[in-house]
Design a protein around this motif. Structure first.
Motif, PDB file in Angstrom:
ATOM      1  N   ILE A  53     -27.752 -20.646  13.882  1.00 56.79           N
ATOM      2  CA  ILE A  53     -28.978 -21.473  13.429  1.00 56.79           C
ATOM      3  C   ILE A  53     -29.919 -22.047  13.515  1.00 56.79           C
ATOM      4  O   ILE A  53     -27.799 -23.708  13.745  1.00 56.79           O
ATOM      5  N   ALA A  54     -30.327 -22.154  14.369  1.00 51.02           N
ATOM      6  CA  ALA A  54     -31.472 -23.883  14.750  1.00 51.02           C
ATOM      7  C   ALA A  54     -32.572 -24.211  13.038  1.00 51.02           C
ATOM      8  O   ALA A  54     -33.223 -23.438  13.415  1.00 51.02           O
ATOM      9  N   ASP A  55     -31.563 -24.621  12.402  1.00 49.47           N
ATOM     10  CA  ASP A  55     -32.592 -25.799  10.886  1.00 49.47           C
ATOM     11  C   ASP A  55     -33.247 -26.549  12.575  1.00 49.47           C
ATOM     12  O   ASP A  55     -32.433 -27.644  12.346  1.00 49.47           O
ATOM     13  N   GLN A  56     -34.220 -26.669  12.516  1.00 50.73           N
ATOM     14  CA  GLN A  56     -35.084 -27.719  13.098  1.00 50.73           C
ATOM     15  C   GLN A  56     -35.921 -28.650  12.004  1.00 50.73           C
ATOM     16  O   GLN A  56     -36.036 -29.839  12.562  1.00 50.73           O
ATOM     17  N   ALA A  57     -35.762 -28.212  10.731  1.00 55.08           N
ATOM     18  CA  ALA A  57     -36.680 -28.950   9.799  1.00 55.08           C
ATOM     19  C   ALA A  57     -35.848 -29.115   9.080  1.00 55.08           C
ATOM     20  O   ALA A  57     -36.152 -31.024   8.862  1.00 55.08           O
ATOM     21  N   ARG A  58     -34.633 -29.214   9.372  1.00 56.57           N
ATOM     22  CA  ARG A  58     -33.625 -29.932   7.803  1.00 56.57           C
ATOM     23  C   ARG A  58     -34.098 -30.452   6.911  1.00 56.57           C
ATOM     24  O   ARG A  58     -33.755 -31.958   6.643  1.00 56.57           O
ATOM     25  N   THR A  59     -34.368 -29.937   5.890  1.00 57.97           N
ATOM     26  CA  THR A  59     -34.759 -30.683   4.871  1.00 57.97           C
ATOM     27  C   THR A  59     -33.879 -29.194   3.679  1.00 57.97           C
ATOM     28  O   THR A  59     -33.068 -29.080   3.781  1.00 57.97           O
ATOM     29  N   ALA A  60     -33.744 -29.717   2.147  1.00 56.23           N
ATOM     30  CA  ALA A  60     -33.798 -28.940   1.179  1.00 56.23           C
ATOM     31  C   ALA A  60     -33.430 -27.698   0.911  1.00 56.23           C
ATOM     32  O   ALA A  60     -33.068 -26.687   0.845  1.00 56.23           O
ATOM     33  N   GLY A  61     -34.993 -28.009   1.335  1.00 52.82           N
ATOM     34  CA  GLY A  61     -35.390 -25.772   1.269  1.00 52.82           C
ATOM     35  C   GLY A  61     -34.357 -24.724   2.711  1.00 52.82           C
ATOM     36  O   GLY A  61     -34.293 -24.216   2.668  1.00 52.82           O
ATOM     37  N   SER A  62     -34.401 -26.282   3.461  1.00 47.75           N
ATOM     38  CA  SER A  62     -34.639 -25.022   4.857  1.00 47.75           C
ATOM     39  C   SER A  62     -32.302 -25.025   4.269  1.00 47.75           C
ATOM     40  O   SER A  62     -31.710 -23.666   5.536  1.00 47.75           O
ATOM     41  N   ARG A  63     -31.847 -25.696   3.983  1.00 50.81           N
ATOM     42  CA  ARG A  63     -30.649 -25.879   4.071  1.00 50.81           C
ATOM     43  C   ARG A  63     -30.543 -25.216   2.796  1.00 50.81           C
ATOM     44  O   ARG A  63     -29.298 -24.190   3.318  1.00 50.81           O
ATOM     45  N   ALA A  64     -31.070 -24.909   1.563  1.00 50.89           N
ATOM     46  CA  ALA A  64     -30.888 -24.021   0.589  1.00 50.89           C
ATOM     47  C   ALA A  64     -30.334 -22.562   1.374  1.00 50.89           C
ATOM     48  O   ALA A  64     -29.655 -21.941   0.923  1.00 50.89           O
ATOM     49  N   LEU A  65     -31.931 -21.999   2.192  1.00 51.22           N
ATOM     50  CA  LEU A  65     -32.432 -21.266   3.370  1.00 51.22           C
ATOM     51  C   LEU A  65     -30.860 -20.745   3.686  1.00 51.22           C
ATOM     52  O   LEU A  65     -30.353 -19.478   3.632  1.00 51.22           O
ATOM     53  N   VAL A  66     -30.143 -21.203   4.588  1.00 41.36           N
ATOM     54  CA  VAL A  66     -29.315 -21.193   5.549  1.00 41.36           C
ATOM     55  C   VAL A  66     -27.959 -20.532   4.641  1.00 41.36           C
ATOM     56  O   VAL A  66     -27.621 -19.640   4.596  1.00 41.36           O
ATOM     57  N   MET A  67     -27.996 -21.462   3.403  1.00 40.05           N
ATOM     58  CA  MET A  67     -26.359 -21.183   1.960  1.00 40.05           C
ATOM     59  C   MET A  67     -26.801 -19.395   1.570  1.00 40.05           C
ATOM     60  O   MET A  67     -25.776 -19.416   1.745  1.00 40.05           O
TER      61      MET A  67
END
Length: 373
Positions: A53-67
């Motif tokens: 996973i390449a999470d370039q946003a690193r926001t609370a929303g992106s981390r929640a989506l990854v989870m």
């Protein structure tokens, strides 16, 4: 019809079967193997696909989506990536099957209702491709993983404020022949090479030629290698035939080097030939050699990832499959032909086939005796 004589023949066959331990083992072993493999090891509901996973946003929303994606169990992170380029390199090298790209402007895309996430899939395996589409059904922004409406023709789903798109590489048309034909090279080589050499030593013994070979100054190593080399040429001919027909009839591409295709085939041919030699030194008759060959061929077909997805098998079965040469060859041939990878990028599977060949040849030479008894 004399029932007494008939019964005598039946008893004779039963006694002979009882003395033949290999046949007796096959009577029990084949049903047990089929039951375990089909009932326990084969699973079409894929979970735990190797991913990055390449999470370039690193926001609370992106981390929640990854989870949320990880909670579905469809993917399991096995590598790290910071950019889409790194994900593509991992896909090409066979390190991962799925890559997830969350861009830096993820929050803005989600608010605008645009494509906010990309799921990159190794489409060389159509089953993996179908399983990865489940990720597109997840609504963006909802912390609870649930199914939304099915994806459209482009693999997109309107989530809660954005879209998830699935991009398939190496087989965008999802043609099964693209996945099957490279694997058929390995299946055919496994079936023929093991069988040919599996009966080689036994045939010499049954025909009485072993006495002549014993009288020659040939060493055990020279005899074994001499038995292998002619069949290696036959294996290359079979590879050429299957490859040519696959390209002509089914339009299967060869994205990588044709030399790498043949080198991978040589590795499998040598591995199978040495396995066949080991069988030949242990079997007492050609019938036993064919039985033992079938006993090896069945797990190779079912557990290597040719017929059923490798990722869906239990961990213990995957460990067993790693011993089979066909498992490593399928990764090599699909990586070279479909993803354009080089053998140096797939070096773990190359080393596995080389090690298997060395071990099998050593055991076969050690176990062979230039004696008739």
């Amino acid at each position: 019809m004399n029932w007494r004589r008939l019964w005598a023949i039946v008893l004779k066959e039963l006694r002979q079967m009882r003395r033949d331990r290999i046949t007796l083992a096959m009577i029990i072993g084949i049903p047990v193997m089929q039951l375990v493999l089909f009932g326990y090891a084969i699973n079409l509901n894929l979970r735990g696909l190797d991913a990055a996973i390449a999470d370039q946003a690193r926001t609370a929303g992106s981390r929640a989506l990854v989870m949320d994606m990880l909670a579905t169990g469809v993917i399991e992170p096995v590598a790290e990536a910071g950019t889409p380029r790194q994900l593509m390199e991992a896909l090409r090298g066979g390190e991962i099957s799925v890559g997830v790209v969350i861009p830096a402007d993820f929050e803005r895309r989600r608010l605008d209702g645009r494509e906010a996430v990309q799921v990159l899939v190794d489409g060389s395996d159509t089953v993996v491709q179908s399983a990865a589409i489940q990720l597109a059904r997840m609504p963006i922004g909802d912390p609870r993983p649930r199914l939304a409406q099915p994806p459209d023709a482009g693999g997109q789903v309107n989530g809660a404020g954005g879209q998830i798109s699935v991009v398939s590489f190496y087989n965008p048309e999802r043609r099964s022949a693209v996945n099957i034909v490279p694997g058929l090279i390995g299946v055919i080589l496994t079936m023929t090479m093991v069988l040919f050499t599996g009966v080689a030593i036994v045939r010499e013994r049954e025909r009485g030629n072993m006495e002549l070979l014993i009288a020659t100054p040939l060493s055990r190593s020279e005899l074994m290698v001499g038995k292998v080399l002619p069949y290696a040429v036959i294996g290359l001919v079979q590879t050429t035939v299957v490859l040519a027909l696959g390209m002509w009839l089914f339009r299967v591409p060869v994205q990588g080097s044709l030399l790498d295709v043949y080198l991978a085939s040589v590795l499998l041919i040598l591995a199978n030939l040495t396995l066949g030699l080991l069988i030949s030194t242990r079997a007492q008759s050609q019938f036993q050699a064919m039985q033992m060959t079938f006993f090896v061929f069945l797990p190779s077909i079912l557990l290597s990832g040719f017929m059923f997805p490798f990722a869906g098998m239990p961990t213990v079965v995957q460990w067993l499959a790693e011993v089979l040469p066909l498992t490593h060859f399928l990764r090599l041939i699909r990586g070279v032909m479909l993803r354009g990878a080089g053998l140096w990028e797939l070096w773990p599977d190359v080393l596995a086939l080389v090690a298997f060949t060395v071990v099998m040849m050593t055991v076969a030479i050690t176990g062979f005796r230039k004696r008739l008894d």
